[in-house]
Design an enzyme around this catalytic site. Structure first.
Site, PDB file in Angstrom:
ATOM      1  N   ARG A  79     110.324 -16.125  77.751  1.00  0.00           N
ATOM      2  CA  ARG A  79     109.949 -15.626  79.081  1.00  0.00           C
ATOM      3  C   ARG A  79     108.604 -14.901  79.033  1.00  0.00           C
ATOM      4  O   ARG A  79     107.789 -15.016  79.944  1.00  0.00           O
ATOM      5  CB  ARG A  79     111.052 -14.731  79.639  1.00  0.00           C
ATOM      6  CG  ARG A  79     110.892 -14.494  81.127  1.00  0.00           C
ATOM      7  CD  ARG A  79     112.136 -13.914  81.749  1.00  0.00           C
ATOM      8  NE  ARG A  79     112.483 -12.631  81.174  1.00  0.00           N
ATOM      9  CZ  ARG A  79     113.657 -12.021  81.361  1.00  0.00           C
ATOM     10  NH1 ARG A  79     114.574 -12.585  82.121  1.00  0.00           N
ATOM     11  NH2 ARG A  79     113.904 -10.854  80.805  1.00  0.00           N
ATOM     12  N   LYS A 182     107.685 -11.937  84.578  1.00  0.00           N
ATOM     13  CA  LYS A 182     108.039 -10.508  84.545  1.00  0.00           C
ATOM     14  C   LYS A 182     106.769  -9.649  84.488  1.00  0.00           C
ATOM     15  O   LYS A 182     106.445  -9.067  83.442  1.00  0.00           O
ATOM     16  CB  LYS A 182     108.962 -10.258  83.349  1.00  0.00           C
ATOM     17  CG  LYS A 182     109.837  -9.034  83.513  1.00  0.00           C
ATOM     18  CD  LYS A 182     111.008  -9.096  82.557  1.00  0.00           C
ATOM     19  CE  LYS A 182     111.698  -7.775  82.394  1.00  0.00           C
ATOM     20  NZ  LYS A 182     112.297  -7.250  83.617  1.00  0.00           N
ATOM     21  N   GLU A 218     117.005 -11.947  95.160  1.00  0.00           N
ATOM     22  CA  GLU A 218     117.446 -11.122  94.024  1.00  0.00           C
ATOM     23  C   GLU A 218     117.970  -9.782  94.477  1.00  0.00           C
ATOM     24  O   GLU A 218     117.622  -9.287  95.544  1.00  0.00           O
ATOM     25  CB  GLU A 218     116.257 -10.831  93.102  1.00  0.00           C
ATOM     26  CG  GLU A 218     115.866 -11.986  92.280  1.00  0.00           C
ATOM     27  CD  GLU A 218     115.086 -11.541  91.061  1.00  0.00           C
ATOM     28  OE1 GLU A 218     115.702 -11.376  90.001  1.00  0.00           O
ATOM     29  OE2 GLU A 218     113.864 -11.363  91.179  1.00  0.00           O
TER      30      GLU A 218
HETATM   31  N1  PLP Z   1     115.566  -9.886  87.964  1.00  0.00           N
HETATM   32  C1  PLP Z   1     114.606  -8.988  87.771  1.00  0.00           C
HETATM   33  C2  PLP Z   1     113.591  -8.793  88.838  1.00  0.00           C
HETATM   34  C3  PLP Z   1     114.571  -8.253  86.573  1.00  0.00           C
HETATM   35  O1  PLP Z   1     113.637  -7.339  86.366  1.00  0.00           O
HETATM   36  C4  PLP Z   1     115.538  -8.495  85.596  1.00  0.00           C
HETATM   37  C5  PLP Z   1     115.504  -7.789  84.320  1.00  0.00           C
HETATM   38  O2  PLP Z   1     114.926  -8.202  83.369  1.00  0.00           O
HETATM   39  C6  PLP Z   1     116.521  -9.452  85.841  1.00  0.00           C
HETATM   40  C7  PLP Z   1     116.506 -10.135  87.042  1.00  0.00           C
HETATM   41  C8  PLP Z   1     117.563  -9.745  84.830  1.00  0.00           C
HETATM   42  O3  PLP Z   1     117.043 -10.488  83.764  1.00  0.00           O
HETATM   43  P1  PLP Z   1     117.687 -10.386  82.324  1.00  0.00           P
HETATM   44  O4  PLP Z   1     119.118 -10.714  82.467  1.00  0.00           O
HETATM   45  O5  PLP Z   1     116.956 -11.394  81.520  1.00  0.00           O
HETATM   46  O6  PLP Z   1     117.477  -8.996  81.864  1.00  0.00           O
HETATM   47  C1  COI Z   2     115.911  -5.228  82.499  1.00  0.00           C
HETATM   48  O1  COI Z   2     117.019  -5.473  82.950  1.00  0.00           O
HETATM   49  O2  COI Z   2     115.666  -5.216  81.287  1.00  0.00           O
HETATM   50  C2  COI Z   2     114.790  -4.952  83.359  1.00  0.00           C
HETATM   51  O3  COI Z   2     113.682  -5.134  82.948  1.00  0.00           O
HETATM   52  C3  COI Z   2     115.035  -4.413  84.682  1.00  0.00           C
HETATM   53  C4  COI Z   2     114.270  -3.188  84.868  1.00  0.00           C
HETATM   54  C5  COI Z   2     112.999  -3.290  85.533  1.00  0.00           C
HETATM   55  C6  COI Z   2     114.955  -1.930  84.904  1.00  0.00           C
END
Ligand code: PLP
Ligand code: COI
Length: 338
Positions: A79, A182, A218
């Protein structure tokens, strides 16, 4: 060191070391260890002016067996690579990413929270344009850094249903914008509506698609899912971050007998779900008690007790992350010696 692990918020807690690496003249240098919490930056760095910046978030989980495990860290590298490509930054090679996160864990192992406290060790890899530009163009120099911090659950309620609010007057990301990578700008764009929601007593926000405001995107910093008729339903959208947690839950959902649907989810469908939740590394799974649509003056109610499928998904995910359940898909990496 005297940390009340069970009372940790999801926030910054000082640890002993972080790591840093610099990209210059077309190549990455070697990883440096630092005990400083601050960084020296060029006043014209593109990260500061034009938001040329991306980050990742992943956790180390201490298991009942005493082992510390990382969850699907290779997905975070992929990612971060997509994020780098999306805003024209130098890419961090998988080997460098790996060396950096393992170094931070090893050097700060005393900050990995014990099993059963609900806390984990959160890693924050950070990549940004450190070289100067005044015109809007990519930097020629980049910095890659990783720090770690012990954290509690993102939603202070832990695994308890929280109310959230539909947002119709702000967007976090545009359909062909940067929502699926991200980068910090997405989070800046979410602050005003999130802050208003918090002030009004909601734990988080539910963004809709920016173009038509018809479909669910989201749930703040987490993906959204709904469950009904033995189906796990989660939005398909170009403006949401592909969540590694959600990807894992889709597999677990299938394993526990749910049919997985990844498709557009009209906001009115909220009325038909039996259970809804938000999922992510920080959020883990946060069951949702209510979704309030301020403009339409509708409240969708799911009750104050986590639903049976949400509970099963949560227990299974945590069980795999902590090594208590069989890791059928090789999602976890045991970290030797910590
Ligand atoms: N959506 C957003 C906007 C996020 O910042 C995150 C966190 O990383 C997620 C979803 C969840 O992603 P992940 O499960 O890879 O942490
Ligand atoms: C995460 O879930 O790791 C994120 O980056 C979300 C966050 C911005 C708190």
């Amino acid at each position: 060191m005297n940390i009340d692990w069970g009372a940790l918020p999801f926030g910054y807690h000082k640890t002993d070391f972080n790591v840093r690496c610099y990209y210059k003249d077309g190549k990455w240098g070697s990883l440096e260890v630092s005990s400083s919490e601050t960084i020296d930056m060029h006043i014209a760095a593109t990260a500061l002016h034009y938001g040329q910046q991306a980050f990742e978030g992943l956790k180390v989980y201490r298991g009942k067996d005493g082992n510390a495990r990382l969850f699907r860290w290779q997905e975070n590298v992929k990612r971060m690579t997509r994020s780098a490509e999306g805003i024209m930054m130098a890419k961090v090679p998988e080997e460098l990413f790996k060396e950096a996160i393992f170094k931070v864990i090893e050097l700060n192992s005393k900050y990995i929270p014990p099993y059963g406290t609900g806390a984990t060790f959160y890693l924050r890899p950070l990549l940004f344009g450190s070289g100067p530009q005044v015109g809007v163009k990519p930097a020629e120099e980049y910095a890659f850094m990783v720090f770690g911090t012990p954290v509690g659950p993102y939603f202070k309620q832990g695994f308890r249903p929280v109310p959230i609010e539909v947002i119709r007057d702000y967007d976090r990301a545009a359909p062909q914008g940067t929502g699926s990578i991200k980068v910090g700008g997405n989070y800046a764009a979410s602050m005003l509506p999130a802050n208003r929601a918090h002030e009004d007593g909601f734990a988080s926000v539910l963004f809709l698609d920016a173009l038509e405001k018809k479909y669910i995107d989201e749930a703040g910093p987490a993906n959204f899912y709904g469950i009904k008729d033995k189906r796990y339903i989660t939005p398909c959208s170009d403006s949401i971050l592909p969540s590694i947690t959600n990807m894992s839950l889709e597999q677990i959902a299938e394993d526990i007998g749910l049919k997985v649907e990844r498709r557009k989810v009209p906001v009115e469908e909220l009325d038909t779900f039996e259970e809804v939740g938000a999922c992510g590394t920080a959020a883990i799974i946060s069951p949702i008690s209510k979704v309030y649509d301020r403009v339409k003056n509708i409240t969708y109610d799911y009750g104050n007790i986590p639903g049976p499928y949400t509970t099963k998904l949560y227990i299974t995910l945590r069980g795999i992350q902590e090594g208590a359940l069989e890791d059928r898909y090789n999602w976890t990496t045991v970290i030797e010696g910590v």
